[in-house]
Design a protein around this motif. Structure first.
Motif, PDB file in Angstrom:
ATOM      1  N   VAL A 442       1.025  -1.186  -0.002  1.00  0.00           N
ATOM      2  CA  VAL A 442      -0.198   0.076   0.081  1.00  0.00           C
ATOM      3  C   VAL A 442       0.924   1.172   0.021  1.00  0.00           C
ATOM      4  N   LEU A 443       0.402   2.322  -0.687  1.00  0.00           N
ATOM      5  CA  LEU A 443       1.089   3.581  -0.557  1.00  0.00           C
ATOM      6  C   LEU A 443       0.240   4.547   0.034  1.00  0.00           C
ATOM      7  N   CYS A 444       0.719   5.543   0.802  1.00  0.00           N
ATOM      8  CA  CYS A 444       0.203   6.476   1.500  1.00  0.00           C
ATOM      9  C   CYS A 444       0.709   7.851   1.281  1.00  0.00           C
ATOM     10  N   VAL A 445       0.130   8.855   0.755  1.00  0.00           N
ATOM     11  CA  VAL A 445       0.585   9.972   0.360  1.00  0.00           C
ATOM     12  C   VAL A 445      -0.005  11.036   1.290  1.00  0.00           C
ATOM     13  N   ALA A 454       5.135  11.213  11.104  1.00  0.00           N
ATOM     14  CA  ALA A 454       4.348  10.664  12.131  1.00  0.00           C
ATOM     15  C   ALA A 454       3.374   9.410  11.733  1.00  0.00           C
ATOM     16  N   VAL A 455       3.130   9.263  10.463  1.00  0.00           N
ATOM     17  CA  VAL A 455       2.435   8.008  10.104  1.00  0.00           C
ATOM     18  C   VAL A 455       3.324   7.016  10.087  1.00  0.00           C
ATOM     19  N   PHE A 456       4.413   7.183   9.375  1.00  0.00           N
ATOM     20  CA  PHE A 456       5.417   6.194   9.240  1.00  0.00           C
ATOM     21  C   PHE A 456       5.966   5.561  10.641  1.00  0.00           C
ATOM     22  N   GLN A 457       6.272   6.291  11.868  1.00  0.00           N
ATOM     23  CA  GLN A 457       6.556   5.809  13.070  1.00  0.00           C
ATOM     24  C   GLN A 457       5.476   4.972  13.734  1.00  0.00           C
ATOM     25  N   VAL A 496       4.813   5.428   3.091  1.00  0.00           N
ATOM     26  CA  VAL A 496       4.397   6.642   3.529  1.00  0.00           C
ATOM     27  C   VAL A 496       5.306   7.840   2.777  1.00  0.00           C
ATOM     28  N   SER A 497       4.835   8.645   1.849  1.00  0.00           N
ATOM     29  CA  SER A 497       5.553   9.402   1.335  1.00  0.00           C
ATOM     30  C   SER A 497       4.776  10.686   1.204  1.00  0.00           C
TER      31      SER A 497
END
Length: 709
Positions: A442-445, A454-457, A496-497
């Protein structure tokens, strides 16, 4: 009597001044002929160094004091009613000046101030020029103030390049062999050989790609140079299709080169490599801050043309940034303007045209219209989300009507509908992370660098990846390579990008999450989902959501325009929805916001304010500093910097290990001992623990303004 000299070489050779003037005039005339100004170029070349006919300048050649030798030729040209050549000559060393006013003191740097210096007899006598030269009196083009500024800058480019080239040829003790550069015709044949394997196409997606490609080729062969749009759905093969149009047009209409203008270096590197694979290494110049052609390291016949072409853009294919392109067009500096005359008789492709910054949209579109209307340029606005720019082009050049290279009867957009949109409403970072963790790929932008971290952590670090400009470019490239490998092998891969991944980065995820943004950004993110169409659209879901907190003010107009369109269109990817979005966005911004520095009114109301315009026009407004990260090859590069080396080639290489941050962020990291200042706007990372192998430079001291891509 000894001849008047232009230059003395280090080995004692002397260049007669008349030889230099005639050599420069010959080259400048050749350059200016590309836009029908051959005699203007000849005049500028012959007159540019008339001030060297003074005895004071001849003493300067042998160690005497500095002498203003440029004002003399400008004064003579102005007396002869040739203001364009006069301005070009006045700035051929120090840069184009502001016109100023007739009352300017002789000591001011304005053009009219310098002319007053001549009128008051404060220039060294240079009268011997009349014994050796007769200057031509070409007819003046009938131009408005705006058109005249653009023409002057193009003429200036011809003069600067001709002067530099003639001087360099004389000064060189020996000429280095260079590898032959392929012709446009040879590149056209290489492209045809490359695409031959595409036909006959297999499957509906490839059938549509080939139809788009074939139509672009036919239009390139048949159409005269002009203004074009290429609106191709994501996955439609627009990179190769646009190159095919450009080479077909160039070889059939006698145009000289193809110039690709791309918003971000992350796309440039990928596009330039594609072009090199198709056309050959020697045909493609990749020109941006992150690439270096260092002749000290690789003084080979193959490297020499690339190194020299960064100044002149005289290779057949140039790939560059929008910042480099537009800031050069509004620059007053000789080095930046030297290449501009090579834009004439070119095909210029503006990739991802929707990313032109709204705050400079009017001057950018005006410059594009100038090139098409007066300099034999074919311009192509290339994107999946075509901005509504026709009213601006009509305002600046009413005779220009854009031709769409992918009309509706050529492309069935429904074939490229590979995703299904859904709206998840507002999500906390915790809730978002839970959703991402539940999907294997999944990719989250998200909109900000702080949000991305914050999301990646909140994700399990194994099998998860982070991308943002807090990571230096070489690091991001390694991460992307690993991401592509895992996607290809079907391994778990959660990314996450920030929006940097939307800008032409070739990845294919089965699912994408996108924080609320403008419609163009949403569709670009959707282009990373089911990119190759291997999965059913109903199983390839793009989930839109609102993140934590309020959206940054910078994004508010785009989000507002996106909401307006989403409430009125069920098919967000349709050309009608996209057109309505950009029209609404420009209406929300207003005319004044499309030229925040009043560039065009300033040019129209003043006497050629070259210096003022150059100081105001900065496509990237963020006042940032650079932090160099001493990791991998960057460690050796930083050591060279600390040892005292200071060269353009070194800083270009260091660009691959640099991170841009706000001054407040740098001040906080410096106060904590993580950074050490190194010159104006440059810092070195002292504490390697402040750079994470997954997320890049620490945000702990960040001030919350990080809206970088």
């Amino acid at each position: 009597m000894e001849p008047y000299l232009a230059h003395l070489a280090s080995d004692g050779r002397e260049q007669p001044l008349l030889d230099h003037l005639e050599g420069t005039a010959r080259r400048a005339a050749q350059f200016a002929a590309a836009f029908d100004a051959e005699e203007q170029g000849r005049l500028a070349g012959l007159a540019h160094d008339l001030g060297k006919y003074s005895h004071l300048f001849q003493q300067r050649l042998r160690g005497g004091p500095r002498v203003d030798h440029a004002t003399a030729g400008a004064f003579v040209c102005l007396q002869q009613g040739q203001p364009f050549a006069a301005f070009a000559i006045a700035g051929h060393h120090s840069g184009l000046p502001d016109g100023g006013s007739q009352g300017d003191a002789p000591t001011t740097g304005s053009f009219l101030g310098r002319i007053n210096r001549a009128l008051q007899g404060k220039l060294p006598s240079f009268s011997p020029w009349t014994q050796e030269l007769t200057l031509p009196s070409p007819p003046l083009p009938n131009l408005s103030a705006l058109d005249g500024m653009f023409f002057t800058r193009m003429l200036y480019s011809c003069l600067v390049d001709a002067d530099y080239t003639d001087t360099a040829d004389f000064m060189a003790e020996s000429s280095s062999p260079t590898a032959p550069v392929p012709t446009i015709e040879a590149l056209w044949e290489r492209l045809r050989n490359y695409i031959a394997g595409w036909f006959p196409p297999k499957g509906p997606l490839n059938t549509q790609r080939c139809a788009i490609l074939d139509h672009c080729i036919q239009e390139g062969l048949q159409r005269d140079p002009g203004l074009f749009t290429l609106t191709v759905p994501t996955g439609g093969g627009k990179t190769v299709a646009s190159l095919a149009f450009a080479l077909a047009q160039a070889q059939s209409k006698g145009l000289r080169r193809v110039i690709y203008v791309i918003p971000y270096t992350s796309i440039i590197e990928q596009t330039a490599q594609t072009f090199r694979d198709i056309l050959g290494e020697e045909a493609v110049l990749e020109h941006h801050s992150g690439v270096s052609y260092d002749l000290q390291d690789e003084a080979t016949p193959e490297a020499l043309p690339l190194a020299q072409a960064t100044e002149t853009w005289d290779l057949p294919v140039v790939v560059t940034t929008a910042v480099q392109f537009f800031e050069s067009l509004f620059s007053a500096r000789p080095a930046s303007c030297r290449k501009l005359h090579n834009l004439a008789r070119s095909v210029i492709v503006f990739d991802e045209a929707q990313m032109l910054p709204v705050s400079y949209l009017r001057p950018c579109v005006w410059a594009m219209a100038q090139l098409v209307a007066h300099y034999h340029v074919s311009a192509v606005l290339c994107t999946a989300t075509q901005p509504a720019l026709q009213p601006l082009f009509q305002e600046f050049a009413p005779q220009l009507t854009p031709v769409e290279l992918c009309p509706p009867d050529t492309c069935r957009w429904e074939v490229f509908q590979r995703v299904t949109f859904q709206n998840a409403g507002k999500l906390t970072w915790d809730a978002l992370a839970c959703r991402l963790q539940a999907q294997p790929q999944v990719l989250c932008v998200v909109n900000t660098r702080a949000g991305a971290q914050a999301v990646f952590q909140r994700l399990q670090r194994e099998d998860s990846f982070h991308l943002s400009t807090l990571m230096y470019p070489a690091h991001r490239r390694r991460q992307l390579a690993e991401i592509r490998r895992r996607l290809t092998l079907g391994l778990p891969c959660r990314v996450v990008s920030t929006s940097l991944i939307e800008a032409g980065v070739d990845v294919d995820f089965p699912a994408v999450y996108r924080e609320e943004a403008g419609l163009d950004s949403l569709l670009q993110a959707a282009g990373r989902c089911n990119r190759e169409g291997h999965r059913p659209a109903q199983e390839s879901v793009v989930t839109l959501f609102q993140g934590e907190g309020n959206a940054p003010p910078l994004f508010a107009p785009a989000i507002g325009a996106g909401r307006y369109v989403m409430a009125r269109h069920t098919d967000l990817a349709s050309p009608e929805a996209i057109h309505d979005y950009f029209r609404e966005l420009l209406d929300l911004k207003g005319t004044q916001a499309q030229d925040i520095q009043n560039i065009l009114p300033t040019m129209a109301d003043n006497r050629f304010p070259f210096r003022t315009v150059a100081e105001r026009f900065h496509l990237i407004e963020d006042h940032t500093v650079t932090v160099y990260i001493p990791q991998d090859e960057g460690a050796a590069l930083v050591e060279r910097l600390q040892a005292g080396e200071c060269s353009r080639a070194l800083f270009r290489k260091l660009g691959q290990y640099g991170v841009s941050i706000y001054p407040q962020h740098a001040a906080a990291l410096t106060a904590s001992g993580d950074l050490a200042p190194w010159g104006e706007g440059v810092f070195l990372l002292q504490n390697l623990d402040a750079y994470d192998s997954k997320t890049g430079l620490s945000l702990q001291a960040d001030c919350g303004k990080g809206l970088f891509l």
